[in-house]
Design an enzyme around this catalytic site. Sequence first.
Site, PDB file in Angstrom:
ATOM      1  N   ASP A  10      71.152  62.127  25.983  1.00  0.00           N
ATOM      2  CA  ASP A  10      70.260  62.896  26.856  1.00  0.00           C
ATOM      3  C   ASP A  10      69.484  62.023  27.429  1.00  0.00           C
ATOM      4  OD1 ASP A  10      68.805  64.740  28.457  1.00  0.00           O
ATOM      5  OD2 ASP A  10      67.779  65.525  26.523  1.00  0.00           O
ATOM      6  N   GLU A  60      72.986  65.119  30.554  1.00  0.00           N
ATOM      7  CA  GLU A  60      73.083  65.167  29.172  1.00  0.00           C
ATOM      8  C   GLU A  60      74.645  65.628  28.935  1.00  0.00           C
ATOM      9  OE1 GLU A  60      71.363  68.259  26.919  1.00  0.00           O
ATOM     10  OE2 GLU A  60      70.658  69.329  28.683  1.00  0.00           O
TER      11      GLU A  60
END
Length: 405
Positions: free
Chosen positions: A12, A107
């Site tokens: 992420d 992500e």
Amino acid sequence: MGDWPRIVVHADMDAFYAAVEQLDNPELRGKPILVGPNSFRGVVLTASYEARPFGVGSAMPVAEARRRCPQAIMVPPRFERYEALSGQIMDIFGDFSPHVEAISLDEAFLDMSGAERLFGPPLAIGREIKERVRRATGLNVSVGVASTKYVAKVASAHDKPDGLTVVPPTGAVDWLAPLPVSRLWGAGQKTVPRLLDLGLATIGDVARADAGFLVEHLGAAGAHFYELAHARDPRRVRGSRAAKSIGSDRTLGEDITARQEIERHLRRAAERIARRVRAKGYLARGIRVRLKTNRFEMLTRQRLLTTPSDLGSEYLAVARGLLGEFDHPGPFRLVGMAAFDLSWRKAPRQLDLFEDHARHELDRTIDRLIERFGRDVVQRARDLGQRGVNANGVNLDFLDKRIPG
């Protein structure tokens, strides 16, 4: 893999949009910035880590964010730049694994099962992913490594920014136990208070609770939370996920009520969406229209097309029909549209004898002109001199990452 039945990585990017702006503009580094429309009517897309101590975050109204952090610098989003960097980052992930599930621009999940002989143990895998992204882009990514998608996602957020957290499967339940119930996947603003009312404040409380008690009070969600609290998540990394929908929601410069005004914004949205649908090689079967009132109530209607299409004119025709199904008088602060139920144009399908090939070729020619000379090179005569929508609206593309084979 020793005690690891699977190795799942969740990567992420840290405050992605804000980090890109600080990367490209050194004058913004170390300063609180808000990426979003420079309008009190819009919402914050991303806040830099320097702004977050003031309680500012994504999806917060700009007016509230500016009140909490008046010294923050507003930066308009540059989606083409974010998408270009996202593609580069996803390509890096693809060098590590053929199974990459992109969740958004910033992500993704990677299935690294069996890759230890190439990259080393899970900790080394996480370090190498972080280093490769930093070396190629200058950006930081937080990484969580676990044996399930759920635990990996929680782990990636555990030590942000620039974090790396590895949770071995044998210790996952104990690692989750002290975390608040808000970290359960699917526990939102309405569910968390219900869990607290039941005396369940931590994930460990949920794990120790009786499964029947949870189902009795929370229904199917109770069974779901019970499984997560025990670090059980059977979902696999889906390596060739296609776009679910492609949309365009735009906050308007002024509230509108007249149908003519709404249609004008829908026409522009239809053209933008169709252009992106064609660029990705899709056809859409359904069209969805969204209207947000000046009281922030979101209204939605949708309908399927007779045959899948990538033409803006056909999207607009359906959207116009949907307007008659809205019974709210307005005024409206946002007009949005999305194409959904997408399929590959080149996939085997029943041919349409009446498909408008000339119209399709014309639209493709316009696409190439816009790609070469910019989006304002072609404009409908009826739109000349008209007020525009906020140029800083958000494109709602789900990131499409096709994996060959």
